[in-house]
Design a protein around this motif. Structure first.
Motif, short mmCIF file in Angstrom:
data_model
loop_
_atom_site.label_atom_id
_atom_site.label_comp_id
_atom_site.label_asym_id
_atom_site.label_seq_id
_atom_site.Cartn_x
_atom_site.Cartn_y
_atom_site.Cartn_z
N THR A 1 1.57 14.47 4.26
CA THR A 1 0.62 13.65 5.00
C THR A 1 0.52 12.29 4.31
OG1 THR A 1 -1.30 14.33 3.69
CG2 THR A 1 -0.73 15.69 5.61
N PRO A 2 0.13 11.24 5.05
CA PRO A 2 -0.06 9.93 4.41
C PRO A 2 -1.08 9.96 3.28
CG PRO A 2 0.05 9.67 6.80
CD PRO A 2 -0.01 11.16 6.52
N ALA B 1 0.87 11.02 0.36
CA ALA B 1 1.96 10.11 0.04
C ALA B 1 1.47 8.83 -0.63
CB ALA B 1 2.75 9.76 1.31
N LEU B 2 0.28 8.36 -0.24
CA LEU B 2 -0.24 7.11 -0.81
C LEU B 2 -0.46 7.20 -2.32
CD1 LEU B 2 -1.27 4.23 -0.34
CD2 LEU B 2 -3.53 5.21 0.10
N GLN C 1 7.60 11.06 10.60
CA GLN C 1 7.87 10.78 9.20
C GLN C 1 7.48 9.37 8.78
OE1 GLN C 1 11.90 11.68 8.17
NE2 GLN C 1 11.79 13.79 8.89
N TRP C 2 7.59 8.39 9.68
CA TRP C 2 7.43 7.01 9.25
C TRP C 2 6.04 6.70 8.68
CZ3 TRP C 2 3.93 3.46 10.85
CH2 TRP C 2 3.30 3.65 12.08
N PRO C 3 4.92 7.28 9.17
CA PRO C 3 3.63 6.98 8.53
C PRO C 3 3.58 7.45 7.08
CG PRO C 3 3.29 7.93 10.71
CD PRO C 3 4.72 8.15 10.36
N ILE C 4 4.27 8.57 6.79
CA ILE C 4 4.27 9.10 5.43
C ILE C 4 5.09 8.18 4.52
CG2 ILE C 4 4.86 11.08 3.99
CD1 ILE C 4 4.48 12.83 6.48
N HIS C 5 6.27 7.75 5.01
CA HIS C 5 7.09 6.81 4.24
C HIS C 5 6.34 5.49 4.02
CE1 HIS C 5 10.84 8.96 3.75
NE2 HIS C 5 10.80 9.33 5.01
N LEU C 6 5.65 5.03 5.06
CA LEU C 6 4.91 3.78 4.94
C LEU C 6 3.79 3.91 3.91
CD1 LEU C 6 4.51 0.90 5.95
CD2 LEU C 6 3.00 1.81 7.74
N ALA C 7 3.06 5.01 3.95
CA ALA C 7 1.98 5.22 2.99
C ALA C 7 2.51 5.27 1.56
CB ALA C 7 1.23 6.52 3.32
N TYR C 8 3.63 5.97 1.37
CA TYR C 8 4.25 6.05 0.05
C TYR C 8 4.62 4.65 -0.45
CZ TYR C 8 8.09 6.41 -3.25
OH TYR C 8 8.90 6.24 -4.34
#
Length: 235
Positions: free
Chosen positions: A132-133, A136-137, A42-49
């Motif tokens: 996906t990132p 999310a971005l 999950q963390w890459p998706i949260h980071l991209a968001y």
């Protein structure tokens, strides 16, 4: 070493995290529900968001700094800077009071921002569910326009920088300050949400942000003195 003004913006973002979670917590919670089960995924998706959201803040800061620099060309620079500076610190005081729960005077400002948000919000559905990132971005880029008194308070300070570059850097520093809170809200949503809803936590955070505004007004003749050094420059 970073200029103290950028450190101040970072701290305002960090301390205002209780408001961030209140405003955006439902969004990151929804993201968590739609994501793969394991937190490690999950963390890459949260980071991209969040990177998308911070990018929007930075672009808005660039625009505000450019507008501020143009406004200073309309008359004597120092009086214009001083007026913008006082208005920015009044916004910080209102934000601090808002966080403590003493007043809702900042709520109308957020409602005014809702006019633009209502035009942007329909586009967010194109990137949901953001699993996906890559999805999310752009979702974060759009959610960066969510009406938020905390964002508007620091954005008002970007006007005083008199520079598109300094305005963008100021909002970038602020956005990075909000990052830990919203990353934690995404990864540990229920537990962290309960913590930020604690009235004592919000009250203390609000008092500190209020202190920034009061200090700024007290030092208005020098445009913040050392606190906003390197960001707000007396001309």
């Amino acid at each position: 070493m970073p200029e103290t003004g950028y450190i101040a913006a970072f701290l305002i973002g960090l301390l205002g995290g209780t408001h961030c979670v209140a405003m955006c917590g439902g969004i990151v919670g929804a993201l968590s529900v739609q994501m793969p089960g394991r937190s490690v995924r999950q963390w890459p998706i949260h980071l991209a968001y969040n990177l998308g959201r911070i990018t929007t803040y930075t672009v808005l800061g660039v625009f505000a700094g450019a507008v501020g620099s143009a406004g200073m060309l309309l008359g004597d620079v120092l009086p214009v800077q001083l007026a913008l500076y006082v208005a920015a610190n009044v916004m910080l005081i209102l934000l601090g009071l808002y966080l403590t729960g003493m007043t809702q005077l900042l709520a109308p400002v957020e409602r005014a921002g809702g006019v633009l948000w209502r035009r942007i919000q329909p586009y967010t559905s194109r990137f949901l569910p953001a699993r996906t990132p890559a999805r999310a971005l752009p979702l974060g880029l759009l959610w960066g326009f969510l009406p938020c008194g905390l964002v508007y308070s620091v954005l008002a300070t970007s006007l005083v920088t008199g520079s598109a570059v300094r305005g963008g850097l100021l909002m970038l520093a602020f956005g990075l300050g909000t990052l830990p809170n919203l990353m934690l809200a995404g990864m540990l949503f229920k537990r962290f949400r309960d913590f930020t809803r604690d009235t004592r936590v919000r009250f203390v955070a609000g008092l500190v942000v209020l202190g920034f505004g009061v200090f700024g007004l007290y030092h208005a003749p020098s445009l913040g003195g050392h606190l906003w050094s390197g960001v707000v420059c007396a001309t």
